[in-house]
Structure formats: structure tokens, C-alpha cells
Design an enzyme around this catalytic site. Structure first.
Site, PDB file in Angstrom:
ATOM      1  N   ASP A   1       9.197   2.698   1.821  1.00 17.49           N
ATOM      2  CA  ASP A   1       7.995   3.398   2.277  1.00 17.49           C
ATOM      3  C   ASP A   1       7.861   3.125   3.769  1.00 17.49           C
ATOM      4  OD1 ASP A   1       5.474   4.204   3.022  1.00 17.49           O
ATOM      5  OD2 ASP A   1       4.471   3.493   1.205  1.00 17.49           O
TER       6      ASP A   1
ATOM      7  N   PHE B   1       0.852  -1.194   0.000  1.00 14.78           N
ATOM      8  CA  PHE B   1       0.000   0.000   0.000  1.00 14.78           C
ATOM      9  C   PHE B   1       0.881   1.234   0.000  1.00 14.78           C
ATOM     10  CE2 PHE B   1      -2.436   3.496   1.773  1.00 14.78           C
ATOM     11  CZ  PHE B   1      -3.562   3.447   0.971  1.00 14.78           C
TER      12      PHE B   1
ATOM     13  N   LYS C   1       2.576   9.471   8.397  1.00 18.86           N
ATOM     14  CA  LYS C   1       1.703   9.171   9.541  1.00 18.86           C
ATOM     15  C   LYS C   1       2.145   9.733  10.903  1.00 18.86           C
ATOM     16  CE  LYS C   1      -1.125   5.511   7.746  1.00 18.86           C
ATOM     17  NZ  LYS C   1      -0.714   4.933   6.466  1.00 18.86           N
TER      18      LYS C   1
END
Ligand SMILES: *Cc1c(COP(=O)(O)O)cnc(C)c1O
Length: 387
Positions: free
Chosen positions: A210, A123, A239
Site C-alpha cells: 500500500d 491504515f 494520494k
């Protein structure tokens, strides 16, 4: 717009790992706004820093020097071993920057149609390029035509990457999560990142990690790659970086750090004084409260507790994860557990249909972690016993 199937609850206040709804009911938060609120809710020093910065200067734009951004860039580079940073506002944007960087790097090397290796079940975000990089048809369906220039291989499979190396001269980079989050909290073989590093070095590819979900102490080290003993060429963050004030970053090292020139990339909001202040306060608190070590300890404590209480429960496939990124895979879809947990005052998440995912605030105490285990284990048992 109707983009989220929202749960019927609105939180009005938080403190540490606790949230309160409009009726005054209290909830134990084991999701932290999807790995965002690492410091928990209403952290006094973070709130103070944001408040003071807001009273001084929120935004000026990247047309001018931004000392707070320079400070944050320097700090992140010191902590990660990277050389330069670009700031944006989200994980998808951080990955967009990485993808653009890799393509431009390819063009600089004379590769006209540069391609990036990406993984199944990955993702990377919801923009056109990042949803194309994402290895989940549900994220892509209906948004064709997708972006070209990606080659997909299974996660944790070095042989397929090595095979491409022999055939495809257009590859310029690998984009990979050190631990797949949305894909089901899946960790690769311990040697995976090291092997990818070797292949990238042998072929002049960029290793782009990532770390949007794994970064900022989530897995028990500030960045997950540090546990593999390698350094990537590019790393993306978002995040947990700003504790909820939107900020993303794309860090780069060596040749990768020199790719962008003025005009190649940009962001109006990216790295503004308010967001950078939130990120600096977050990093300071992580250091001060020793949250990397704490996350590793509490994560093991929760996994051990769940393993004990769920031992022999048929339907539980595996309890896994690293630090405070925890997955409990069941043998059936378990999305309904989220609402059942909410009724009992516990906030959990389910990903990849059948994996209960916990991403607690890094500040969760041992006693609070025990409460998560004591609430969750019986809930899972009841759920599995139903049918
Ligand atoms: C959440 C996530 C993203 C996307 O971040 P946004 O801020 O939602 O754009 C990208 N990569 C990973 C690994 C993520 O977990």
C-alpha cells in the site's frame, strides 16, 4: 454529514507551499492536503494541463479506449517495473482492487477461503474491506460485522509472518505499508520488505504494498519499495498521484497482472481523461523538477533542524521519517498543537494521538523548510512546557 471535526478555517487560494484564508491570512502548508498536493498549490503546468483537458474531454467511461489512461498505465509501469494497471478514484478503492485481485488469485489456485495477512496499526481506507484490513479499532468500531479473510500480525515482525506460513494454508497475500503513515510515521527495519519478499516467494503469496501515502516521491524515491531493492507483486497508489484530482491505481506484476478478466472489476470514473492528465502532468513535473532527490534532501534538512532545536527537550520521544514524510513523536497526546500552529500560520497534522506529522509539498524550498522548523520547534517546546 458530521464525519470530520473540522478546523475553523477556509482556504480560498494557494500558491506553492502557501495558502490564504478568507481573511487574507497566509499559512505555510506542511500537510499538502494529506500528502496529496506534492506539486504545491496552483502549479502552473498542472493547472494548464487540467484546463486544456477539461476544454477537450473530461470523461468518456471505460466502455471505450482511453489513450490518456493507456499512456499513464504505461508510464507507471515503466517507472515501477510493474506490468499492468487498474485505475480507480481513491486509496481505499485501490486497496479494494488489490484485495479482490488476491482473493480471485486464491480461488484460481483452488483456495476456497483465501486470507490476506495485514498489520497492526496499519491504515488502508474506510470501505468495509479496507477498514477490516486496517489495524485500528477506532476505524472499525460500530461497523461490525467486519469482512472475513484477514489475519493480523504486528508490523515489522518477520517471525510472526513466518509462523503463519507454517500453519495457514489459506494465505494468498500480504498487504503492508512500506512505512506506516496514519499509524504514526513508523519505518520498519531496513530488511523488512526484503524478508517479506522472500517469504512470499517461498509460499507463492502476493506481496501487496500500500503505497497510497508513501508513493509518488513522498519518501525520496518515486515509490518507497525502490529503496528496499525489491519489487512487489501488487502496489496501490492514490494520494499524490493526481495532485488533488481524484485518482487511484492498483498496479500488478507477473501472474498478479493476469488475474482480472473483463467483468471481474470496474469503475465508472476510474482513469478518465481528466484524472489521467493530472497524473501525467504530476509525474512529468516530478521528473522535470527532480523532486525525488529534492524530497529526500528537504526531508533530512527538516529532521536535522528539528533534532537540533528540540535536542534535550523532555517530552520529545523521537523525530523520524523518510523524505517528506516526517513524524515527531511526543510523550503525550498533542492534537491541540494543530490549532496552535494554525494560529501561528503553520499547517501541521497529528496522527496516532501523539505524533506530529508533516507531509509538506515536494516543492518546498530550503528557506521554506527552515521556516517550518523555526515555527514548529518553539511551538512544541511551549506546548510541552505547559504542563
Ligand atoms: C490515505 C490512505 C488510504 C486511503 O485513501 P483514500 O483515498 O482516503 O481512500 C489507504 N492507505 C493508506 C496507506 C493511506 O495513507
Amino acid at each position: 454529514m458530521n464525519t470530520y471535526a473540522r478546523l475553523p478555517v477556509a482556504f480560498t487560494r494557494g500558491e506553492g507551499v502557501w495558502l490564504w484564508d478568507e481573511q487574507g491570512k497566509r499559512y505555510l502548508d506542511a500537510v499538502a492536503g494529506v500528502a496529496v498536493n506534492g506539486l504545491g498549490h496552483a502549479h502552473p503546468k498542472l493547472a494548464q494541463a487540467i484546463c486544456e483537458q477539461a476544454k477537450t474531454l473530461i470523461h468518456t467511461s471505460n466502455l471505450y479506449q482511453i489513450p490518456k489512461q493507456e499512456q499513464l498505465g504505461t508510464k507507471l509501469c515503466q517507472l515501477s517495473g510493474m506490468d499492468k494497471a487498474f485505475f480507480c478514484n481513491s486509496g481505499a478503492e485501490a486497496n479494494e482492487a488489490a484485495i479482490k485481485l488476491a482473493r480471485l488469485h486464491g480461488h484460481n489456485k483452488g483456495i476456497e477461503l483465501p486470507a490476506i495477512i495485514v498489520m497492526e496499526k496499519s491504515f488502508h481506507g474506510r470501505t468495509m474491506a479496507t477498514l477490516t484490513a486496517t489495524g485500528n479499532r477506532k476505524v472499525q468500531a460500530g461497523f461490525e460485522p467486519l469482512v472475513s479473510g484477514f489475519v493480523r500480525v504486528p508490523y515489522d515482525d518477520i517471525a510472526s509472518v513466518a509462523q503463519i506460513a507454517g500453519h495457514n494454508q489459506n494465505i494468498v497475500a500480504i498487504l503492508v505499508e512500506p512505512l506506516q503513515g496514519e499509524g504514526g510515521v513508523t519505518a520498519p527495519q531496513p530488511s523488512y520488505l526484503q524478508e517479506l519478499r522472500k517469504i512470499c516467494d517461498a509460499h507463492g503469496w502476493l506481496l501487496m504494498l500500500d503505497e497510497v501515502q508513501t508513493g509518488i516521491a513522498r519518501t525520496g524515491s518515486l515509490f518507497a519499495f525502490q529503496q528496499a531493492g525489491i519489487v512487489p507483486d501488487v502496489m496501490t497508489l492514490a494520494k499524490g498521484l493526481g495532485s488533488g484530482v481524484p485518482i487511484g491505481a492498483c498496479l500488478a506484476k507477473g501472474v498478479a497482472a493476469e488475474v482480472f478478466k473483463p467483468g471481474n472489476h470496474g469503475s465508472t470514473f476510474g482513469g478518465n481523461p481528466l484524472a489521467c492528465t493530472a497524473a501525467l502532468a504530476t509525474l512529468a513535473a516530478i521528473e522535470e523538477q527532480n523532486l525525488c532527490v529534492h524530497a529526500a534532501e528537504i526531508g533530512s534538512f527538516i529532521r536535522d533542524g528539528l533534532n537540533k532545536q528540540l535536542a534535550g527537550t523532555s517530552g520529545v520521544v523521537q523525530v523520524r521519517g523518510l523524505g517528506l514524510m516526517i513524524g515527531i513523536e511526543l510523550d503525550r497526546p498533542c492534537g491541540d498543537l494543530v490549532k496552535l500552529a494554525l494560529e501561528r500560520g503553520l499547517i501541521i497534522n497529528v496522527t496516532a494521538d501523539s505524533v506530529v506529522r508533516l507531509l509538506p509539498p515536494l516543492v518546498m524550498s530550503r528557506d521554506e523548510a527552515q521556516q517550518v522548523v523555526d515555527l514548529l520547534a518553539p511551538l512544541i517546546k511551549d506546548f510541552l512546557a505547559q504542563d
